[in-house]
Design an enzyme around this catalytic site. Structure first.
Site, mmCIF file in Angstrom:
data_model
loop_
_atom_site.group_PDB
_atom_site.id
_atom_site.type_symbol
_atom_site.label_atom_id
_atom_site.label_comp_id
_atom_site.label_asym_id
_atom_site.label_seq_id
_atom_site.Cartn_x
_atom_site.Cartn_y
_atom_site.Cartn_z
ATOM 1 N N GLU A 161 0.878 -1.177 0.000
ATOM 2 C CA GLU A 161 0.000 0.000 0.000
ATOM 3 C C GLU A 161 0.912 1.223 0.000
ATOM 4 O O GLU A 161 1.230 1.774 1.046
ATOM 5 C CB GLU A 161 -0.917 -0.034 1.229
ATOM 6 C CG GLU A 161 -2.044 1.010 1.195
ATOM 7 C CD GLU A 161 -1.578 2.413 1.536
ATOM 8 O OE1 GLU A 161 -1.245 3.170 0.588
ATOM 9 O OE2 GLU A 161 -1.545 2.761 2.718
ATOM 10 N N GLU A 202 4.535 11.553 -0.129
ATOM 11 C CA GLU A 202 5.260 10.677 0.793
ATOM 12 C C GLU A 202 6.279 9.806 0.064
ATOM 13 O O GLU A 202 7.123 9.173 0.693
ATOM 14 C CB GLU A 202 4.320 9.794 1.628
ATOM 15 C CG GLU A 202 3.381 10.598 2.523
ATOM 16 C CD GLU A 202 2.463 9.713 3.334
ATOM 17 O OE1 GLU A 202 2.926 9.181 4.355
ATOM 18 O OE2 GLU A 202 1.294 9.549 2.939
#
Length: 220
Positions: free
Chosen positions: A5, A14
């Site tokens: 994920e 991120e």
């Protein structure tokens, strides 16, 4: 099989997708499956006067010329610039979208690190309403290979909310648009040192010649 994920807000924030690609190159046998295997990043212009006013209000403290004898007004413009450089993460009302979204596909089977660390997202939108264009909304779909068909995770404004929500990049100076006008431009994504991206946003109404640009800084 590689299962992960690696999704951030606006898909790429991120920079976890980089780890996913490194794992693919170092661990996955040729022909192995990736879950997820593809994503599409969507972009659409929006109009939201309340959100724009909220962003402006954040820097109102620095308008003061006599704060215990100190003139703060010289800091107002930098403060406002900073506030408009921050992405707004939250639910984007579907009614605020003023044109059909465009998308950019990411195929994790073939995507390279260089293609992920710096990429352009050009756009051209035909406007169907008279509004002020306050910025551009981002969201993504993510697909997983199935035995009969792909399975899709959508973070679109019209779908049930997820913890990714949607991401809105604001223009410091809105652009007036009207039915039939075309807005063109691009978003350039370049990785930064805070595990995020610097997004260079440029937009122009080709019918009026009015343009605007902004730098959006995302970080982990």
């Amino acid at each position: 099989v590689l299962v992960s994920e690696p999704l951030g807000i606006a898909l790429v924030n991120e920079r976890m997708l980089e780890s996913y690609l490194v794992a693919r190159d170092n661990l996955l046998k040729p022909g192995g499956k990736m879950f997820p295997d593809k994503s599409s990043l969507f972009l659409a212009p929006f109009s939201d006067a309340a959100l724009y006013a909220e962003q402006q209000q954040k820097s109102s403290f620095w308008v003061q010329k006599d704060y215990y004898g100190i003139d703060l007004s010289s800091l107002h413009a930098p403060a406002e610039e900073f506030d408009f450089s921050q992405p707004v993460v939250g639910h984007c009302p579907p009614a605020s979208i003023i044109s059909t979204p465009v998308d950019k596909e990411f195929d994790y089977n073939t995507l390279t690190l260089d293609e992920l660390r710096k990429f352009d997202f050009p756009f051209a939108f035909e406007i169907g309403t008279m509004q002020l264009l306050h910025g551009f909304a981002l969201w993504f779909d993510c697909s997983f290979p199935g035995s009969k068909r792909p399975w899709l995770l959508s973070t679109a404004p019209s779908e049930p909310l997820t913890h990714w929500y949607q991401t809105r990049c604001m223009l410091r100076h809105p652009i007036a648009v009207a039915p039939g006008h075309t807005v063109v431009g691009r978003m350039r994504f370049v990785v930064n040192g805070a595990r995020g991206y610097n997004i260079h946003l440029e937009a122009r109404n080709i019918d009026t010649g009015v343009s605007a640009q902004n730098l959006i800084i995302t970080q982990c």
